[in-house]
Design a protein around this motif. Sequence first.
Motif, PDB file in Angstrom:
ATOM      1  N   VAL A   1      27.510 -45.542 -85.234  1.00  0.00           N
ATOM      2  CA  VAL A   1      28.293 -45.466 -83.997  1.00  0.00           C
ATOM      3  C   VAL A   1      28.904 -44.075 -83.837  1.00  0.00           C
ATOM      4  CG1 VAL A   1      30.338 -46.351 -82.823  1.00  0.00           C
ATOM      5  CG2 VAL A   1      28.758 -47.942 -83.913  1.00  0.00           C
ATOM      6  N   ALA A   2      29.468 -43.561 -84.928  1.00  0.00           N
ATOM      7  CA  ALA A   2      30.102 -42.239 -84.853  1.00  0.00           C
ATOM      8  C   ALA A   2      29.086 -41.183 -84.422  1.00  0.00           C
ATOM      9  CB  ALA A   2      30.694 -41.876 -86.213  1.00  0.00           C
ATOM     10  N   ARG A   3      27.931 -41.210 -85.037  1.00  0.00           N
ATOM     11  CA  ARG A   3      26.913 -40.207 -84.705  1.00  0.00           C
ATOM     12  C   ARG A   3      26.407 -40.397 -83.282  1.00  0.00           C
ATOM     13  NH1 ARG A   3      24.189 -37.168 -88.633  1.00  0.00           N
ATOM     14  NH2 ARG A   3      25.062 -37.344 -90.717  1.00  0.00           N
ATOM     15  N   TYR A   4      26.266 -41.633 -82.880  1.00  0.00           N
ATOM     16  CA  TYR A   4      25.793 -41.871 -81.516  1.00  0.00           C
ATOM     17  C   TYR A   4      26.802 -41.379 -80.490  1.00  0.00           C
ATOM     18  CZ  TYR A   4      24.618 -43.987 -77.128  1.00  0.00           C
ATOM     19  OH  TYR A   4      24.341 -44.154 -75.796  1.00  0.00           O
ATOM     20  N   LYS A   5      28.069 -41.677 -80.732  1.00  0.00           N
ATOM     21  CA  LYS A   5      29.096 -41.254 -79.782  1.00  0.00           C
ATOM     22  C   LYS A   5      29.157 -39.723 -79.705  1.00  0.00           C
ATOM     23  CE  LYS A   5      30.679 -44.967 -78.001  1.00  0.00           C
ATOM     24  NZ  LYS A   5      30.730 -45.155 -76.542  1.00  0.00           N
ATOM     25  N   ARG A   6      28.993 -39.094 -80.839  1.00  0.00           N
ATOM     26  CA  ARG A   6      28.960 -37.629 -80.875  1.00  0.00           C
ATOM     27  C   ARG A   6      27.785 -37.120 -80.037  1.00  0.00           C
ATOM     28  NH1 ARG A   6      29.044 -37.528 -86.401  1.00  0.00           N
ATOM     29  NH2 ARG A   6      31.273 -37.814 -86.684  1.00  0.00           N
ATOM     30  N   LEU A   7      26.668 -37.798 -80.198  1.00  0.00           N
ATOM     31  CA  LEU A   7      25.449 -37.409 -79.492  1.00  0.00           C
ATOM     32  C   LEU A   7      25.635 -37.499 -77.984  1.00  0.00           C
ATOM     33  CD1 LEU A   7      22.368 -36.804 -80.055  1.00  0.00           C
ATOM     34  CD2 LEU A   7      21.985 -39.260 -79.819  1.00  0.00           C
ATOM     35  N   THR A   8      26.434 -38.473 -77.560  1.00  0.00           N
ATOM     36  CA  THR A   8      26.615 -38.633 -76.114  1.00  0.00           C
ATOM     37  C   THR A   8      27.849 -37.896 -75.613  1.00  0.00           C
ATOM     38  OG1 THR A   8      27.598 -40.774 -76.600  1.00  0.00           O
ATOM     39  CG2 THR A   8      25.331 -40.774 -75.839  1.00  0.00           C
TER      40      THR A   8
ATOM     41  N   PRO B   1      12.426 -32.780 -79.243  1.00  0.00           N
ATOM     42  CA  PRO B   1      13.862 -32.567 -79.430  1.00  0.00           C
ATOM     43  C   PRO B   1      14.684 -33.800 -79.078  1.00  0.00           C
ATOM     44  CG  PRO B   1      12.877 -30.707 -78.294  1.00  0.00           C
ATOM     45  CD  PRO B   1      11.822 -31.769 -78.363  1.00  0.00           C
ATOM     46  N   ASP B   2      14.356 -34.440 -77.971  1.00  0.00           N
ATOM     47  CA  ASP B   2      15.111 -35.629 -77.591  1.00  0.00           C
ATOM     48  C   ASP B   2      14.875 -36.777 -78.563  1.00  0.00           C
ATOM     49  OD1 ASP B   2      16.456 -34.583 -75.464  1.00  0.00           O
ATOM     50  OD2 ASP B   2      14.946 -35.164 -73.974  1.00  0.00           O
ATOM     51  N   TRP B   3      13.660 -36.859 -79.069  1.00  0.00           N
ATOM     52  CA  TRP B   3      13.384 -37.942 -80.012  1.00  0.00           C
ATOM     53  C   TRP B   3      14.215 -37.759 -81.283  1.00  0.00           C
ATOM     54  CZ3 TRP B   3       8.448 -39.270 -83.282  1.00  0.00           C
ATOM     55  CH2 TRP B   3       8.448 -40.638 -83.560  1.00  0.00           C
ATOM     56  N   LEU B   4      14.211 -36.564 -81.816  1.00  0.00           N
ATOM     57  CA  LEU B   4      14.970 -36.324 -83.043  1.00  0.00           C
ATOM     58  C   LEU B   4      16.463 -36.539 -82.818  1.00  0.00           C
ATOM     59  CD1 LEU B   4      13.083 -33.237 -84.496  1.00  0.00           C
ATOM     60  CD2 LEU B   4      12.924 -35.631 -85.226  1.00  0.00           C
ATOM     61  N   LYS B   5      16.945 -36.135 -81.665  1.00  0.00           N
ATOM     62  CA  LYS B   5      18.360 -36.380 -81.368  1.00  0.00           C
ATOM     63  C   LYS B   5      18.653 -37.875 -81.372  1.00  0.00           C
ATOM     64  CE  LYS B   5      19.070 -32.489 -78.211  1.00  0.00           C
ATOM     65  NZ  LYS B   5      19.320 -32.195 -76.786  1.00  0.00           N
ATOM     66  N   ALA B   6      17.802 -38.611 -80.688  1.00  0.00           N
ATOM     67  CA  ALA B   6      18.049 -40.046 -80.570  1.00  0.00           C
ATOM     68  C   ALA B   6      17.943 -40.741 -81.924  1.00  0.00           C
ATOM     69  CB  ALA B   6      17.073 -40.673 -79.580  1.00  0.00           C
ATOM     70  N   LEU B   7      17.113 -40.224 -82.793  1.00  0.00           N
ATOM     71  CA  LEU B   7      16.955 -40.837 -84.114  1.00  0.00           C
ATOM     72  C   LEU B   7      18.049 -40.419 -85.086  1.00  0.00           C
ATOM     73  CD1 LEU B   7      13.090 -40.529 -84.599  1.00  0.00           C
ATOM     74  CD2 LEU B   7      14.408 -42.635 -84.275  1.00  0.00           C
ATOM     75  N   SER B   8      18.727 -39.323 -84.766  1.00  0.00           N
ATOM     76  CA  SER B   8      19.670 -38.784 -85.752  1.00  0.00           C
ATOM     77  C   SER B   8      20.790 -39.748 -86.152  1.00  0.00           C
ATOM     78  CB  SER B   8      20.239 -37.447 -85.287  1.00  0.00           C
ATOM     79  OG  SER B   8      21.059 -37.630 -84.165  1.00  0.00           O
ATOM     80  N   PRO B   9      21.269 -40.628 -85.290  1.00  0.00           N
ATOM     81  CA  PRO B   9      22.297 -41.543 -85.778  1.00  0.00           C
ATOM     82  C   PRO B   9      21.810 -42.470 -86.894  1.00  0.00           C
ATOM     83  CG  PRO B   9      22.389 -41.446 -83.407  1.00  0.00           C
ATOM     84  CD  PRO B   9      21.137 -40.722 -83.819  1.00  0.00           C
ATOM     85  N   ILE B  10      20.565 -42.830 -86.857  1.00  0.00           N
ATOM     86  CA  ILE B  10      20.144 -43.796 -87.871  1.00  0.00           C
ATOM     87  C   ILE B  10      19.459 -43.143 -89.052  1.00  0.00           C
ATOM     88  CG2 ILE B  10      17.945 -44.357 -86.765  1.00  0.00           C
ATOM     89  CD1 ILE B  10      18.310 -47.150 -87.779  1.00  0.00           C
ATOM     90  N   ILE B  11      18.598 -42.178 -88.818  1.00  0.00           N
ATOM     91  CA  ILE B  11      17.962 -41.503 -89.953  1.00  0.00           C
ATOM     92  C   ILE B  11      18.299 -40.004 -89.893  1.00  0.00           C
ATOM     93  CG2 ILE B  11      16.113 -43.117 -90.491  1.00  0.00           C
ATOM     94  CD1 ILE B  11      14.290 -41.528 -88.625  1.00  0.00           C
TER      95      ILE B  11
ATOM     96  N   SER C   1      22.595 -32.961 -85.860  1.00  0.00           N
ATOM     97  CA  SER C   1      23.773 -33.829 -85.969  1.00  0.00           C
ATOM     98  C   SER C   1      24.924 -33.379 -85.090  1.00  0.00           C
ATOM     99  CB  SER C   1      24.260 -33.875 -87.418  1.00  0.00           C
ATOM    100  OG  SER C   1      23.221 -34.316 -88.260  1.00  0.00           O
ATOM    101  N   ALA C   2      24.814 -32.177 -84.552  1.00  0.00           N
ATOM    102  CA  ALA C   2      25.892 -31.679 -83.703  1.00  0.00           C
ATOM    103  C   ALA C   2      25.429 -31.501 -82.264  1.00  0.00           C
ATOM    104  CB  ALA C   2      26.423 -30.359 -84.258  1.00  0.00           C
ATOM    105  N   GLN C   3      24.266 -32.041 -81.939  1.00  0.00           N
ATOM    106  CA  GLN C   3      23.743 -31.892 -80.584  1.00  0.00           C
ATOM    107  C   GLN C   3      24.280 -32.987 -79.664  1.00  0.00           C
ATOM    108  OE1 GLN C   3      21.648 -29.342 -79.685  1.00  0.00           O
ATOM    109  NE2 GLN C   3      22.099 -28.657 -81.769  1.00  0.00           N
ATOM    110  N   THR C   4      24.186 -32.735 -78.376  1.00  0.00           N
ATOM    111  CA  THR C   4      24.394 -33.823 -77.431  1.00  0.00           C
ATOM    112  C   THR C   4      23.084 -34.043 -76.689  1.00  0.00           C
ATOM    113  OG1 THR C   4      25.158 -32.307 -75.739  1.00  0.00           O
ATOM    114  CG2 THR C   4      26.838 -33.371 -77.093  1.00  0.00           C
ATOM    115  N   ILE C   5      22.946 -35.230 -76.166  1.00  0.00           N
ATOM    116  CA  ILE C   5      21.702 -35.572 -75.490  1.00  0.00           C
ATOM    117  C   ILE C   5      21.991 -35.800 -74.007  1.00  0.00           C
ATOM    118  CG2 ILE C   5      21.850 -38.093 -75.779  1.00  0.00           C
ATOM    119  CD1 ILE C   5      18.820 -37.920 -76.609  1.00  0.00           C
ATOM    120  N   ASP C   6      21.056 -35.378 -73.178  1.00  0.00           N
ATOM    121  CA  ASP C   6      21.202 -35.594 -71.745  1.00  0.00           C
ATOM    122  C   ASP C   6      20.864 -37.041 -71.444  1.00  0.00           C
ATOM    123  OD1 ASP C   6      21.249 -35.558 -69.058  1.00  0.00           O
ATOM    124  OD2 ASP C   6      19.551 -34.189 -68.792  1.00  0.00           O
ATOM    125  N   ILE C   7      21.845 -37.778 -70.954  1.00  0.00           N
ATOM    126  CA  ILE C   7      21.568 -39.205 -70.725  1.00  0.00           C
ATOM    127  C   ILE C   7      21.100 -39.497 -69.298  1.00  0.00           C
ATOM    128  CG2 ILE C   7      23.089 -40.049 -72.551  1.00  0.00           C
ATOM    129  CD1 ILE C   7      25.150 -40.687 -70.403  1.00  0.00           C
TER     130      ILE C   7
END
Length: 902
Positions: A57-64, A741-751, A770-776
């Motif tokens: 959750v923490a990593r996902y929230k950071r990502l967004t 790039p988007d795939w790796l970002k989206a996967l970063s919270p879990i792996i 781990s410090a990126q944000t993703i365009d939602i």
Amino acid sequence: MERSIEEKWRDRWAESHIFEPVIDVGRKKFFVTVPWPYTNGSLHVGHGRTYTLGDIVARYKRLTGYNVLFPMGFHESGTPILAFSERLRNGDKDTIKLYRNYLSEYEKPEDIDRILESFREPQNIADYFSRVIIKDFMDLGYSIDWSRKFTSADPFYQEVVKWQFNQLNEKGLIKKGSYPILYSIKDENAVGEDDIKDGDTDKVSIEEFTGVLFRGEKYYLMAASLRPETIFGVTNLWLNPSATYGLIRYRGMDIVMSDSGCKKFSMQHEGVQYKGDVPSEDIIASEFQVPLSNEKIGVLTASFVDPDNGTGIVYSVPGHSIFDYIYYEKNSIKNKIRKVVKVDSNISVKFLVEKYDLVNNDGKLKEATQELYKEEFYNGTLINSGEYSGMSVEEGREAIRKEMQEKHLAFIFYETSRKAVTRSGSEVTVAVLNDQWFIDYSPEWLKEKAHNLVNSMKFYPELYRKLMNDAVDWLKERPCARRRGIGTKLPFDERWVIESLSDSTIYMLAYTNKKELENLYSHLQRIPYDILDYILLGKQVPENYDEFTMSNALKAKDEFNYWYGNDLRITAPPHISNHLAFFIMNHSAIFRGKELPGGLMISGLVISNGAKISKSKGNVISLLEIIKHYSADIYRLFMAAGADISSLLDWNEKDLSSVMKRYSYFTDILDGYSPGNDGDNYIYTWFKSSFYRNLKTYIADMESMNIRDSYIAIFYNVMNDLKNVENHGGSINTALNPVLPDWLKALSPIIPFAAEEYWHRHVDNNSFVSAQTIDINIDGKIDYNVLKSENYLDRVISDIREILKIIHIDAKRATITVYGDKQKKFLEDYPGGNLDREYRTMIGDYMKNKNRIAPEMLDEYSIIENNKGYLESILKINVDIVKTDIIQKKNPWPGRPLIEIS
RNA sequence: GCGGAGAUUGCCGAGCUAGGACAAAGGCGAUGGAUUCAGGGUCCAUUUCCGUAGGGAUUCGUGGGUUCAAAUCCCACUCUCCGCACCA
């Protein structure tokens, strides 16, 4: 990922401090917590689920785009650490073995003795295991801000706890009074679940017996019973001839019960005097009078009577106790059996004894007893019970107990629900303490606030909201202090130490401003209440402090104001009725508005290889072992995708191997990847659209905390799509190029480890994924038409396959006829009713097929034409494509081409 | 007894809060096939029944009901699990 790669990123994340957020008023914050681990041992596979979910959750929230605070501390309060240390000092073999076991995983053999020796000092146990846990957590890739770490034993934190209790006291929630509690006579201390051996798995509760007095010539006998309503059915008393019985004097009466009963009774009542032994022969020789009925009965010996349970004297009701009845049968006791409870059904002692053949086979004894009690309690009516006849068992029990107590024919006798010992091995009994401190959770205003809070919070999954509301209603007084243990001294009575769950109800707030609070403490050697009122409640600035104090207080206040409000707390179901309920209650009592908790996620139980995790089953797998044998990413993937948050998760080899298979498919793809050009033909366009549709699903699911579903979309589905690309003759490399790039970002919270490694290899060597944000905002990247085309193609393939399956000819060729202008015109004109004459013949065919006709008209000819090679290779058949220009008897329709196999 | 959750195709397990392409996702198992494969890897297909043309029949604990349409909504029942309660 290989261990060395995971270690590399673990270290680089730590060196770069990317998980240590600072206030940024321009960004929305997200504050997620998980319970701080108790530091008396290392953690296992089951513990890791909650923490892993927290990190995801923490990593996902950071990502967004959130400014995320995900901190961790350690719990050291209570008695277990002290108790273990004491047992090590006393040379307890089991404890030594246990700790050797822990240590052997982490240390070289030659160091173990030295470290074990150091555990004679309790603080060293806590320090050692907090270090071990930190290392495990870092190895698992948790994006924790360790700079805000503290423990419940830190002096600055204890100032906060004192303030908290002072707040509760000011609101009238601290009480003192008498209360039955679980108690250890040897330790002279109240014991809680945490102190009891196996207390977490096998709960101990307090049962209220009625200690009924049977009057004899010289003294009374006290028999403890849970069913006082059967008093009119008593036919004799039981006593264990090999036990020691004692005489006490209480309220002017001489009362006999077992020695252990005497001890317990004197812990539960004021003014009990012990006067010495009474030989059991003496008791047996006498007759005693049953209260209320005043009948005289005798005392019989029975070896089944346990002197350590209750008073060691039991009254016998063979008419309603299977146990007594069987004993009567076996020993040919001829007393008249009395029935005092009537039920409508045929369930009775005799019936059940015969049904289960209990005289010869006591396997079903417990079950039968349950069955009888249930039936009699809920459906029974008292008979032959004097003025109580006619009452239901439920009413009669209360009424009889009340009368006997009022007439001093009975006293309350508390007993534990099972035999229990503390973790240090001393016996647990029930005592009534007269100066016990409580937090009183019962006031209406508090319950109401708590319910309001529960109703406004988010719950994942939702069903726990109801359970939480129930838990709030159940709470009454909670004993909140102990005589010993690590913890904070009760501010208004320093002989007491605040109990270990009660000191951890609002502790999350200290993560927000730990550094400043620590500064304040080391400067002042205390943190005055008015400073904390200022920081935490926004009260008036105290004027009489020096500048250092004021500047730290101001900073602490700012940190608190920015971060607080624990947006999400993640724990496990056993916490609902204790920790989480207290968490809700204490926040409701002290805080308001945005400082109140925002959400709860409650994850289901983890079992290991099909069984509950326990040492006796030998299925305890430590987090370290997991990291060594598998990898952090695999563990995280399993925790996230193995089961829905609320369901039970079974850590087992079979499921694990299928996760590993998928993971290695993934690493194979990315190991072989090299950046190239974006492909622009059909299948690449399709892949890209499908990818972004999966990403959209991923985001939607993550937002509602459906972690498992979100990873099925972004991990499994994307890889299946890659296989589809290959089936179409496309290249994985080319397909991945635009979305990697988007795939790796989206996967970063879990792996995170794999995502970080490939990000550096293939995307950008100078930044952390781990410090990126993703365009939602991804809707524009999805070409729904191409997705429909592929869908259409799949449909055609399965249609052809279906036909091939049922016709038993050697098929060489499939002729696919797609709809043409005539069909198109028909479909456009038919709804309006103005059909040209030549089209009228199509109506019949249309009606037959209308449910299967696709609503949109794709360019089916081009789709098939472009994918002819793909169809031929996958179906192993030649494909011809025709676009019809005539009206046929049987027409091709959109989504329903005609297929002819020859 | 009260409160909560649930009963889905060989098994595990989605879907059921907003009923319609659901014979029902996914995984496991099983079956067939491919891969210069020798037997556990990978890939593809099949896996309720019937059918020599993409169809039909019967299914989502049981029995009713609402609806053009129900695994999905309503009612009743049976059973399972958890918490509370209950027990010499």
